[in-house]
Write a protein that holds these residues in place. Structure first.
Motif, PDB file in Angstrom:
ATOM      1  N   GLN A 262      30.200  47.525 -26.322  1.00 39.23           N
ATOM      2  CA  GLN A 262      30.059  47.274 -24.891  1.00 39.23           C
ATOM      3  C   GLN A 262      29.199  48.304 -24.183  1.00 39.23           C
ATOM      4  O   GLN A 262      28.459  47.970 -23.259  1.00 39.23           O
ATOM      5  CB  GLN A 262      31.452  47.223 -24.249  1.00 39.23           C
ATOM      6  CG  GLN A 262      31.445  46.755 -22.792  1.00 39.23           C
ATOM      7  CD  GLN A 262      32.847  46.638 -22.250  1.00 39.23           C
ATOM      8  OE1 GLN A 262      33.818  46.889 -22.973  1.00 39.23           O
ATOM      9  NE2 GLN A 262      32.967  46.256 -20.990  1.00 39.23           N
ATOM     10  N   PHE A 263      29.280  49.585 -24.607  1.00 37.78           N
ATOM     11  CA  PHE A 263      28.632  50.665 -23.851  1.00 37.78           C
ATOM     12  C   PHE A 263      27.565  51.389 -24.662  1.00 37.78           C
ATOM     13  O   PHE A 263      27.180  52.497 -24.315  1.00 37.78           O
ATOM     14  CB  PHE A 263      29.680  51.677 -23.376  1.00 37.78           C
ATOM     15  CG  PHE A 263      30.746  51.078 -22.513  1.00 37.78           C
ATOM     16  CD1 PHE A 263      30.476  50.734 -21.215  1.00 37.78           C
ATOM     17  CD2 PHE A 263      32.026  50.844 -23.017  1.00 37.78           C
ATOM     18  CE1 PHE A 263      31.466  50.184 -20.407  1.00 37.78           C
ATOM     19  CE2 PHE A 263      33.006  50.297 -22.232  1.00 37.78           C
ATOM     20  CZ  PHE A 263      32.730  49.960 -20.917  1.00 37.78           C
ATOM     21  N   GLY A 264      27.091  50.822 -25.768  1.00 35.24           N
ATOM     22  CA  GLY A 264      26.107  51.505 -26.614  1.00 35.24           C
ATOM     23  C   GLY A 264      24.710  51.440 -26.039  1.00 35.24           C
ATOM     24  O   GLY A 264      24.485  50.832 -24.983  1.00 35.24           O
ATOM     25  N   PRO A 265      23.699  52.016 -26.692  1.00 31.76           N
ATOM     26  CA  PRO A 265      23.805  52.797 -27.951  1.00 31.76           C
ATOM     27  C   PRO A 265      24.397  54.189 -27.724  1.00 31.76           C
ATOM     28  O   PRO A 265      24.422  54.670 -26.596  1.00 31.76           O
ATOM     29  CB  PRO A 265      22.352  52.880 -28.414  1.00 31.76           C
ATOM     30  CG  PRO A 265      21.557  52.785 -27.175  1.00 31.76           C
ATOM     31  CD  PRO A 265      22.315  51.893 -26.235  1.00 31.76           C
ATOM     32  N   TYR A 266      24.820  54.839 -28.810  1.00 32.85           N
ATOM     33  CA  TYR A 266      25.582  56.084 -28.720  1.00 32.85           C
ATOM     34  C   TYR A 266      24.792  57.265 -29.295  1.00 32.85           C
ATOM     35  O   TYR A 266      24.076  57.137 -30.281  1.00 32.85           O
ATOM     36  CB  TYR A 266      26.908  55.949 -29.485  1.00 32.85           C
ATOM     37  CG  TYR A 266      27.955  55.200 -28.712  1.00 32.85           C
ATOM     38  CD1 TYR A 266      28.875  55.872 -27.929  1.00 32.85           C
ATOM     39  CD2 TYR A 266      28.013  53.818 -28.746  1.00 32.85           C
ATOM     40  CE1 TYR A 266      29.837  55.190 -27.212  1.00 32.85           C
ATOM     41  CE2 TYR A 266      28.962  53.116 -28.033  1.00 32.85           C
ATOM     42  CZ  TYR A 266      29.880  53.810 -27.264  1.00 32.85           C
ATOM     43  OH  TYR A 266      30.827  53.124 -26.551  1.00 32.85           O
ATOM     44  N   ARG A 267      24.991  58.395 -28.610  1.00 34.85           N
ATOM     45  CA  ARG A 267      24.550  59.695 -29.128  1.00 34.85           C
ATOM     46  C   ARG A 267      25.784  60.500 -29.505  1.00 34.85           C
ATOM     47  O   ARG A 267      26.866  60.281 -28.932  1.00 34.85           O
ATOM     48  CB  ARG A 267      23.706  60.450 -28.100  1.00 34.85           C
ATOM     49  CG  ARG A 267      22.393  59.744 -27.772  1.00 34.85           C
ATOM     50  CD  ARG A 267      21.478  60.645 -26.971  1.00 34.85           C
ATOM     51  NE  ARG A 267      21.022  61.775 -27.762  1.00 34.85           N
ATOM     52  CZ  ARG A 267      19.975  61.752 -28.581  1.00 34.85           C
ATOM     53  NH1 ARG A 267      19.262  60.640 -28.707  1.00 34.85           N
ATOM     54  NH2 ARG A 267      19.614  62.813 -29.258  1.00 34.85           N
ATOM     55  N   LEU A 268      25.618  61.436 -30.438  1.00 28.89           N
ATOM     56  CA  LEU A 268      26.776  62.159 -30.960  1.00 28.89           C
ATOM     57  C   LEU A 268      26.476  63.649 -31.096  1.00 28.89           C
ATOM     58  O   LEU A 268      25.307  64.067 -31.092  1.00 28.89           O
ATOM     59  CB  LEU A 268      27.173  61.613 -32.328  1.00 28.89           C
ATOM     60  CG  LEU A 268      26.186  61.888 -33.479  1.00 28.89           C
ATOM     61  CD1 LEU A 268      26.922  62.321 -34.717  1.00 28.89           C
ATOM     62  CD2 LEU A 268      25.339  60.664 -33.755  1.00 28.89           C
ATOM     63  N   GLY A 529      24.989  57.361 -34.788  1.00 26.30           N
ATOM     64  CA  GLY A 529      25.265  56.637 -33.554  1.00 26.30           C
ATOM     65  C   GLY A 529      24.243  55.531 -33.369  1.00 26.30           C
ATOM     66  O   GLY A 529      23.038  55.776 -33.438  1.00 26.30           O
ATOM     67  N   HIS A 530      24.722  54.315 -33.137  1.00 26.50           N
ATOM     68  CA  HIS A 530      23.820  53.168 -33.047  1.00 26.50           C
ATOM     69  C   HIS A 530      24.269  52.266 -31.906  1.00 26.50           C
ATOM     70  O   HIS A 530      25.234  52.576 -31.167  1.00 26.50           O
ATOM     71  CB  HIS A 530      23.763  52.417 -34.382  1.00 26.50           C
ATOM     72  CG  HIS A 530      25.101  52.131 -34.978  1.00 26.50           C
ATOM     73  ND1 HIS A 530      25.860  51.042 -34.626  1.00 26.50           N
ATOM     74  CD2 HIS A 530      25.822  52.822 -35.901  1.00 26.50           C
ATOM     75  CE1 HIS A 530      26.985  51.043 -35.309  1.00 26.50           C
ATOM     76  NE2 HIS A 530      26.991  52.118 -36.098  1.00 26.50           N
ATOM     77  N   ALA A 531      23.600  51.143 -31.771  1.00 29.96           N
ATOM     78  CA  ALA A 531      23.855  50.253 -30.647  1.00 29.96           C
ATOM     79  C   ALA A 531      25.220  49.590 -30.729  1.00 29.96           C
ATOM     80  O   ALA A 531      25.772  49.171 -29.702  1.00 29.96           O
ATOM     81  CB  ALA A 531      22.751  49.190 -30.576  1.00 29.96           C
ATOM     82  N   GLU A 532      25.809  49.470 -31.918  1.00 28.75           N
ATOM     83  CA  GLU A 532      27.093  48.794 -32.096  1.00 28.75           C
ATOM     84  C   GLU A 532      28.250  49.770 -32.243  1.00 28.75           C
ATOM     85  O   GLU A 532      29.353  49.346 -32.606  1.00 28.75           O
ATOM     86  CB  GLU A 532      27.027  47.880 -33.325  1.00 28.75           C
ATOM     87  CG  GLU A 532      25.989  46.788 -33.220  1.00 28.75           C
ATOM     88  CD  GLU A 532      26.299  45.795 -32.117  1.00 28.75           C
ATOM     89  OE1 GLU A 532      27.508  45.539 -31.877  1.00 28.75           O
ATOM     90  OE2 GLU A 532      25.363  45.295 -31.486  1.00 28.75           O
ATOM     91  N   GLY A 533      28.025  51.052 -32.016  1.00 31.40           N
ATOM     92  CA  GLY A 533      29.111  52.016 -32.107  1.00 31.40           C
ATOM     93  C   GLY A 533      28.732  53.241 -32.910  1.00 31.40           C
ATOM     94  O   GLY A 533      27.652  53.829 -32.737  1.00 31.40           O
ATOM     95  N   PHE A 534      29.632  53.631 -33.833  1.00 34.60           N
ATOM     96  CA  PHE A 534      29.465  54.868 -34.603  1.00 34.60           C
ATOM     97  C   PHE A 534      29.874  54.619 -36.044  1.00 34.60           C
ATOM     98  O   PHE A 534      30.835  53.887 -36.318  1.00 34.60           O
ATOM     99  CB  PHE A 534      30.325  55.981 -34.001  1.00 34.60           C
ATOM    100  CG  PHE A 534      30.377  57.235 -34.830  1.00 34.60           C
ATOM    101  CD1 PHE A 534      29.333  58.149 -34.811  1.00 34.60           C
ATOM    102  CD2 PHE A 534      31.474  57.500 -35.634  1.00 34.60           C
ATOM    103  CE1 PHE A 534      29.385  59.293 -35.578  1.00 34.60           C
ATOM    104  CE2 PHE A 534      31.532  58.645 -36.392  1.00 34.60           C
ATOM    105  CZ  PHE A 534      30.477  59.546 -36.367  1.00 34.60           C
ATOM    106  N   THR A 535      29.123  55.244 -36.978  1.00 34.92           N
ATOM    107  CA  THR A 535      29.417  55.141 -38.409  1.00 34.92           C
ATOM    108  C   THR A 535      29.437  56.533 -39.025  1.00 34.92           C
ATOM    109  O   THR A 535      28.536  57.342 -38.782  1.00 34.92           O
ATOM    110  CB  THR A 535      28.369  54.278 -39.131  1.00 34.92           C
ATOM    111  OG1 THR A 535      28.373  52.967 -38.573  1.00 34.92           O
ATOM    112  CG2 THR A 535      28.672  54.191 -40.619  1.00 34.92           C
ATOM    113  N   SER A 536      30.478  56.795 -39.808  1.00 32.14           N
ATOM    114  CA  SER A 536      30.588  58.065 -40.533  1.00 32.14           C
ATOM    115  C   SER A 536      30.320  57.803 -42.007  1.00 32.14           C
ATOM    116  O   SER A 536      31.067  57.062 -42.661  1.00 32.14           O
ATOM    117  CB  SER A 536      31.971  58.675 -40.341  1.00 32.14           C
ATOM    118  OG  SER A 536      32.120  59.846 -41.109  1.00 32.14           O
TER     119      SER A 536
END
Length: 677
Positions: A262-268, A529-536
């Motif tokens: 909902q609020f992406g893309p994300y920076r980390l 961090g991507h448009a659909e959330g976060f991946t580790s």
């Protein structure tokens, strides 16, 4: 009347003393009686003597010295002038004989005195004892412990064998080179003695620290392991699901996905300890997570666009670059500060040892904020347009900025101009990163090239062509490079090694366009961090297995964090010390000394250090005192340079004479001067 009272008192005391003496004798005959009673027996018998005569000696003598223990050493003479040990032994034997005689009388027995010849024989036969006492001839005998220590000092064991490897174990040069901190400083011979000793001592301390660190490196048993495939298998084809199933449960839990569409893309951004994670969505979503335990510390929506997010000196505070201004929050999401001087911030970097937050804005300004006092340290107008590519050099705290014209500039808060300006790409710079040793810099540009530079020489080492370019770059603690292209994240190994890269070490596809990548310190984890959330992601061999607990301890408690914070504030490095070469602070400025010497020579007219100075002769009767020597030096000070000064004065006078002659020729007028124009 007084006489009668005294007489009655004396009789009463004699009667009491007599009863006490009788009681003592009875108890001694029965074999009873305490040690104190036996000690004071001598004094009670004297007190029971008939008559009221005054005793020649005091009732209570000086306390006797206890027996000597095996660890005590004897000396020739005490401070009170005590006699030798032989005389002390004789006195002790006489006291023992008198005590036996007195005891025999009490028991109704007669003890005859020993003949003198026997005493002399016993004295002659008294030799060294087992605890290192002196013998009659005055020589000190060594104890068995001292003899063993002397044998061991010869490099021999009790069995008589010698050590085949004497001394400390040698340290390999490769291990010493691993802990080397810069080149050794060569101490000049012409500097002062005090400064020379200081520099020598500091160099010895640095060498000792390097040697100890290399020697104790053997205790660091942990090592970084990399992913290895089967014969003929590429590691880049191994998926994250396969890795998570093959490893243990704890390591497998480090691979996870957060679906935040909902609020992406994300920076980390990871904290320096590697325990906490910050996520910032472009549409205002900000969250703080303790990612290993999946514990949510805070979550909020700032209701405006977020450009970047960054941890400060600890996990208690973080900075958020929002649409208009810069905000500071604590770990619970409470707003602490709103700094309106820092507007339109696009990228941020935090310098942990200087407590400086460096920001790059859309207006082309590079600003530094001291978070320990909350003041702006510097504001530099780069005049290079929009600043959306930024990185820091962990070695010297220099900020690297990428520009749309393909250049990379290096900045320090002490100068308004860039320290270095490099042309790296033919198009704009998209991303850049610097390794933790401050040796290599990796850049990517719109020309779809990935370049590796050696910052020490400012020259390119390798250049690679990527079909779609790289939008985000990040380097791990062990030198693994992650590059994102669209929705694919590729990890490369041995970027600045010997041969060119032909294929990636690992690859992974995420659900949306990658917006930011970053490695977790001390963990084999890559955050995306991507448009659909976060991946580790799990990336074997990415993290440093051995951490310095005095600098960054991932397992520290709250109390340890508070203590570390106080110590870090006390050891804060001033921003004036940020430069390209931090080692220049410990060197002597030779150019300045030469320049000062040159100016002094021009002012005096001669070189005071060219010839040896006058040294007065050594005289007696106080005529070579410091004051007298200085007076003699002053008397002949002008004689050393008399010829030089006379020559320089003559040259100056000759020059003035010529100039005055020229002026006189000009002033002479002739009859033909009236025809000159």
């Amino acid at each position: 009347m007084h006489f009668l009272i005294n007489e009655w008192e004396a009789c009463y005391r004699r009667e009491l003393n007599g009863k006490w003496d009788l009681l003592l004798r009875l108890r001694l005959l029965r074999g009873k009686g305490s040690a104190n009673e036996r000690k004071c027996r001598k004094y009670t018998t004297e007190m029971a003597a008939p008559g009221g005569e005054a005793l020649a000696t005091a009732h209570v003598e000086r306390r006797r010295k206890g027996p000597r223990r095996y660890w005590e050493k004897t000396s020739k003479k005490d401070s009170n002038g005590e006699k030798s040990s032989v005389e002390a032994k004789q006195k002790a034997k006489k006291r023992r004989a008198a005590w036996r005689k007195r005891k025999g009388n009490l028991n109704g027995m007669v003890v005859s005195e020993a003949p003198k010849c026997n005493q002399e024989q016993t004295q002659d036969t008294s030799k060294k004892d087992n605890y290192g006492e002196k013998s009659i001839d005055g020589t000190k005998q060594k104890s068995t412990a001292e003899e063993k220590a002397a044998k061991r000092s010869d490099g021999k064991f009790i069995s008589g064998k010698t050590d085949p490897f004497p001394g400390e174990a040698p340290i390999p040069q490769e291990r010493l080179k691993k802990f080397q901190r810069g080149n050794k400083f060569v101490v000049p011979e012409e500097i002062r003695t005090k400064l020379k000793n200081t520099l020598t001592n500091s160099q010895e301390a640095a060498d000792l620290a390097q040697t100890q660190a290399a020697r104790y490196d053997l205790l660091l048993t942990e090592d970084a392991g990399f992913l290895e495939g089967d014969e003929g298998e590429d590691t880049c084809t191994i998926s994250q699901d396969d890795i998570a199933e093959a490893v243990d449960i704890t390591s497998g839990s480090k691979y996870f996905n957060l679906h935040l569409t909902q609020f992406g893309p994300y920076r980390l951004d990871y904290s320096r300890t590697g325990r906490h994670l910050l996520l910032a969505g472009r549409r205002g979503h900000v969250t703080c997570i303790e990612w290993q335990t999946k514990n949510l510390m805070c979550e909020m929506n700032v209701m405006e666009m977020v450009q970047d997010i960054k941890w400060l000196h600890s996990e208690a505070m973080f900075a958020v670059a929002q649409k208009k201004w810069l905000y500071i929050y604590d770990s619970k999401g409470i707003e602490l500060h709103c700094i309106k001087k820092f507007n339109d911030v696009l990228r941020m970097q935090f310098l942990p040892y200087h407590f400086l937050l460096a920001t790059a804005s859309a207006t082309g300004f590079l600003q530094y904020l001291d978070v320990s006092v909350g003041k702006e340290v510097a504001a530099i107008n780069t005049k290079l347009g929009r600043l959306d590519v930024m990185a820091q050099n962990p070695y010297n705290a220099v900020i690297h900025l990428g520009h749309p014209n393909g250049t990379v500039s290096l900045w320090s808060p002490n100068q308004k101009e860039p320290l270095v300006k490099m042309l790296c790409h033919r198009g704009g710079v998209r991303s850049l990163t610097v390794d933790r040793t401050g040796t290599y810099m990796v850049t990517s540009g719109l020309d779809r090239k990935l370049k590796v530079y050696d910052i020490r020489a400012f020259k390119p080492l390798h250049s690679y062509f990527l079909p779609a370019g790289a939008s985000s770059l990040s380097l791990s603690q062990r030198g693994l490079l992650s590059a994102s292209t669209g929705d694919i994240v590729q990890v490369y190994r041995d970027v600045w090694g010997g041969g060119p890269m032909t294929k990636p070490y690992m690859a992974h596809r995420v659900r949306g366009t990658v917006w930011g990548v970053g490695y977790c310190p001390f963990e084999d984890v890559l955050g995306v961090g991507h448009a659909e959330g976060f991946t580790s992601m799990i990336v074997p061999g990415a993290g440093e297995p051995n951490f310095d607990a005095l600098d960054m301890n991932p397992y520290r408690s709250t109390k340890q964090r508070q203590e570390w914070e106080v110590k870090a504030l006390l050891e804060k490095v001033q921003p004036e010390l940020i430069s390209l070469d931090p080692g220049l602070l410990g060197t002597v400025d030779q150019a300045t000394f030469e320049q000062k010497h040159k100016e002094r020579v021009e002012a005096l007219g001669y070189d005071p250090l060219a010839a040896e100075k006058f040294k007065p002769r050594m005289k007696k009767r106080g005529r070579s005192a410091a004051g007298a020597v200085e007076k003699r030096k002053k008397k002949v000070a002008h004689e050393d340079q008399r010829d030089v000064i006379r020559k320089s004065v003559e040259e100056r006078m000759e020059k003035e004479r010529k100039e005055s002659a020229k002026e006189q020729l000009k002033e002479k007028k002739t009859a033909l001067d009236r025809f000159r124009k």
